[in-house]
Design a protein around this motif. Structure first.
Motif, mmCIF file in Angstrom:
data_model
loop_
_atom_site.group_PDB
_atom_site.id
_atom_site.type_symbol
_atom_site.label_atom_id
_atom_site.label_comp_id
_atom_site.label_asym_id
_atom_site.label_seq_id
_atom_site.Cartn_x
_atom_site.Cartn_y
_atom_site.Cartn_z
ATOM 1 N N ARG A 46 6.665 -0.942 -1.709
ATOM 2 C CA ARG A 46 7.741 -1.461 -0.866
ATOM 3 C C ARG A 46 8.742 -2.263 -1.702
ATOM 4 O O ARG A 46 9.942 -2.254 -1.424
ATOM 5 C CB ARG A 46 7.168 -2.361 0.232
ATOM 6 C CG ARG A 46 6.176 -1.711 1.197
ATOM 7 C CD ARG A 46 6.774 -0.648 2.080
ATOM 8 N NE ARG A 46 6.843 0.636 1.417
ATOM 9 C CZ ARG A 46 5.791 1.460 1.258
ATOM 10 N NH1 ARG A 46 4.596 1.113 1.691
ATOM 11 N NH2 ARG A 46 5.951 2.636 0.679
ATOM 12 N N GLY A 47 8.244 -2.968 -2.723
ATOM 13 C CA GLY A 47 9.137 -3.722 -3.595
ATOM 14 C C GLY A 47 10.099 -2.821 -4.342
ATOM 15 O O GLY A 47 11.273 -3.160 -4.516
ATOM 16 N N MET A 74 14.295 -2.782 -4.181
ATOM 17 C CA MET A 74 15.222 -2.833 -5.299
ATOM 18 C C MET A 74 16.247 -1.704 -5.212
ATOM 19 O O MET A 74 17.436 -1.897 -5.506
ATOM 20 C CB MET A 74 14.464 -2.734 -6.634
ATOM 21 C CG MET A 74 13.537 -3.902 -6.938
ATOM 22 S SD MET A 74 14.318 -5.535 -6.921
ATOM 23 C CE MET A 74 13.842 -6.125 -5.290
ATOM 24 N N VAL A 75 15.801 -0.527 -4.785
ATOM 25 C CA VAL A 75 16.717 0.608 -4.643
ATOM 26 C C VAL A 75 17.750 0.325 -3.554
ATOM 27 O O VAL A 75 18.940 0.622 -3.716
ATOM 28 C CB VAL A 75 15.930 1.900 -4.336
ATOM 29 C CG1 VAL A 75 16.882 3.054 -4.008
ATOM 30 C CG2 VAL A 75 15.047 2.272 -5.523
ATOM 31 N N ARG A 76 17.312 -0.269 -2.442
ATOM 32 C CA ARG A 76 18.261 -0.621 -1.383
ATOM 33 C C ARG A 76 19.324 -1.590 -1.901
ATOM 34 O O ARG A 76 20.518 -1.442 -1.600
ATOM 35 C CB ARG A 76 17.520 -1.245 -0.199
ATOM 36 C CG ARG A 76 16.900 -0.240 0.756
ATOM 37 C CD ARG A 76 16.442 -0.904 2.036
ATOM 38 N NE ARG A 76 15.285 -1.744 1.833
ATOM 39 C CZ ARG A 76 14.024 -1.324 1.936
ATOM 40 N NH1 ARG A 76 13.773 -0.049 2.224
ATOM 41 N NH2 ARG A 76 13.015 -2.153 1.745
ATOM 42 N N ILE A 109 3.378 -3.459 4.732
ATOM 43 C CA ILE A 109 2.351 -3.592 3.700
ATOM 44 C C ILE A 109 0.961 -3.383 4.301
ATOM 45 O O ILE A 109 0.116 -2.684 3.729
ATOM 46 C CB ILE A 109 2.454 -4.956 3.000
ATOM 47 C CG1 ILE A 109 3.745 -5.039 2.178
ATOM 48 C CG2 ILE A 109 1.240 -5.217 2.110
ATOM 49 C CD1 ILE A 109 4.031 -6.420 1.615
ATOM 50 N N GLU A 110 0.734 -3.984 5.460
ATOM 51 C CA GLU A 110 -0.563 -3.849 6.126
ATOM 52 C C GLU A 110 -0.842 -2.394 6.463
ATOM 53 O O GLU A 110 -1.966 -1.906 6.269
ATOM 54 C CB GLU A 110 -0.588 -4.704 7.391
ATOM 55 C CG GLU A 110 -1.956 -4.838 8.024
ATOM 56 C CD GLU A 110 -2.954 -5.546 7.117
ATOM 57 O OE1 GLU A 110 -4.117 -5.079 7.057
ATOM 58 O OE2 GLU A 110 -2.582 -6.532 6.461
ATOM 59 N N LEU A 111 0.156 -1.684 6.958
ATOM 60 C CA LEU A 111 -0.008 -0.272 7.282
ATOM 61 C C LEU A 111 -0.260 0.544 6.020
ATOM 62 O O LEU A 111 -1.157 1.397 5.978
ATOM 63 C CB LEU A 111 1.238 0.240 8.005
ATOM 64 C CG LEU A 111 1.233 1.720 8.408
ATOM 65 C CD1 LEU A 111 0.099 1.997 9.401
ATOM 66 C CD2 LEU A 111 2.582 2.114 9.006
ATOM 67 N N SER A 134 6.872 7.796 -6.230
ATOM 68 C CA SER A 134 8.193 8.068 -5.664
ATOM 69 C C SER A 134 9.108 6.854 -5.822
ATOM 70 O O SER A 134 10.280 6.992 -6.222
ATOM 71 C CB SER A 134 8.050 8.430 -4.185
ATOM 72 O OG SER A 134 9.314 8.589 -3.581
ATOM 73 N N ALA A 135 8.589 5.670 -5.511
ATOM 74 C CA ALA A 135 9.395 4.454 -5.653
ATOM 75 C C ALA A 135 9.799 4.227 -7.103
ATOM 76 O O ALA A 135 10.936 3.830 -7.389
ATOM 77 C CB ALA A 135 8.623 3.246 -5.123
ATOM 78 N N ASN A 136 8.863 4.475 -8.024
ATOM 79 C CA ASN A 136 9.157 4.288 -9.448
ATOM 80 C C ASN A 136 10.327 5.153 -9.898
ATOM 81 O O ASN A 136 11.227 4.690 -10.616
ATOM 82 C CB ASN A 136 7.921 4.627 -10.290
ATOM 83 C CG ASN A 136 6.829 3.584 -10.194
ATOM 84 O OD1 ASN A 136 7.027 2.509 -9.643
ATOM 85 N ND2 ASN A 136 5.661 3.900 -10.725
#
Length: 238
Positions: free
Chosen positions: A54-55, A59-61, A86-88, A103-105
């Motif tokens: 999520r972090g 950063m991308v946003r 995060i919990e989900l 994917s986030a990376n």
């Protein structure tokens, strides 16, 4: 004691390397291991991994907002939505979490590649306040390296932190130390004293262990530190 200062090119160059190391560790985790406790109280390894994913998206946003010159929140919906996501995510399988981080990376690397010297200087809104967009690179590097050790895996410990990471980030955390100390306390770290209080504790050891202590990973840092006096408990690190 190292005294290197933070610089943007170092962060941009090191983010993909840190992300690759984190992803390599995730690739070894089973579903059972992802459910085990992390170093962070109340969080499993799955929580840590979901947080890193999520972090990266945050950063991308922020970078997209910089490039389109429109206000963007790092975490739309605020802390409550962020915590729920995060919990989900923490309930996902090890493979699914590894895919989310991968994917986030990739998105982070592509976003940073679109930036220029002028756009890095534009303001973005972090949950803690407004900062230059260059903080996105510094923050992502820091988050990935610190949360890598939070997995509590022998394969990656504070001793695994690259020297450049420690050298870049330690001076900044030491600079914040006086403001985190109780008013009656001071801490001698190597040759330098921080704080104006009369109650002095001394702390010495490898730079990586000192950095770990400063960022709240006391249990990971303690075995490598030499401490004299009553070391004050610092407020939560952020």
């Amino acid at each position: 004691m190292t005294t290197s200062t933070y610089d943007l090119p170092a962060a941009v160059a090191n983010v993909p390397l840190a992300q690759e190391r984190f992803a390599a560790t995730l690739a070894t985790l089973t579903d059972a291991e992802i459910r085990e406790p992390s170093v962070l109280p109340g969080w499993t390894r799955g929580h840590v991994v979901a947080h890193v994913a999520r972090g990266g998206e945050a950063m991308v946003r922020l970078i997209d907002g910089v490039l389109t010159q429109r206000p963007v929140a790092a975490y739309p919906g605020g802390p409550t939505v962020r915590e729920a996501e995060i919990e989900l995510g923490a309930q996902s399988s090890a493979n699914d979490l590894a895919d989310e981080v991968y994917s986030a990376n990739i998105q982070v690397v592509h976003a940073f590649a679109r930036m220029t010297a002028p756009t890095w200087g534009r303001q973005v809104q972090f949950p803690t306040g407004a900062y230059p967009a260059s903080r996105c690179a510094w923050s992502r590097w820091r988050e990935v390296e610190i949360h890598h050790i939070d997995l509590g895996m022998d394969v990656y410990t504070i001793e695994s932190w690259p020297e450049e990471f420690v050298a870049c980030h330690l001076p900044h955390e030491l600079a914040k130390l006086p403001g985190r100390l109780p008013s009656n306390a001071a801490v001698q770290v190597g040759p330098s004293r921080f704080g104006t209080g009369d109650v002095v504790a001394t702390l010495d050891g490898p730079d990586a262990a000192i950095l770990a202590w400063l960022v709240g990973r006391v249990g990971l840092a303690a075995p490598a530190l030499t401490i004299s006096g009553d070391l004050p408990e610092l407020p939560p690190w952020s």
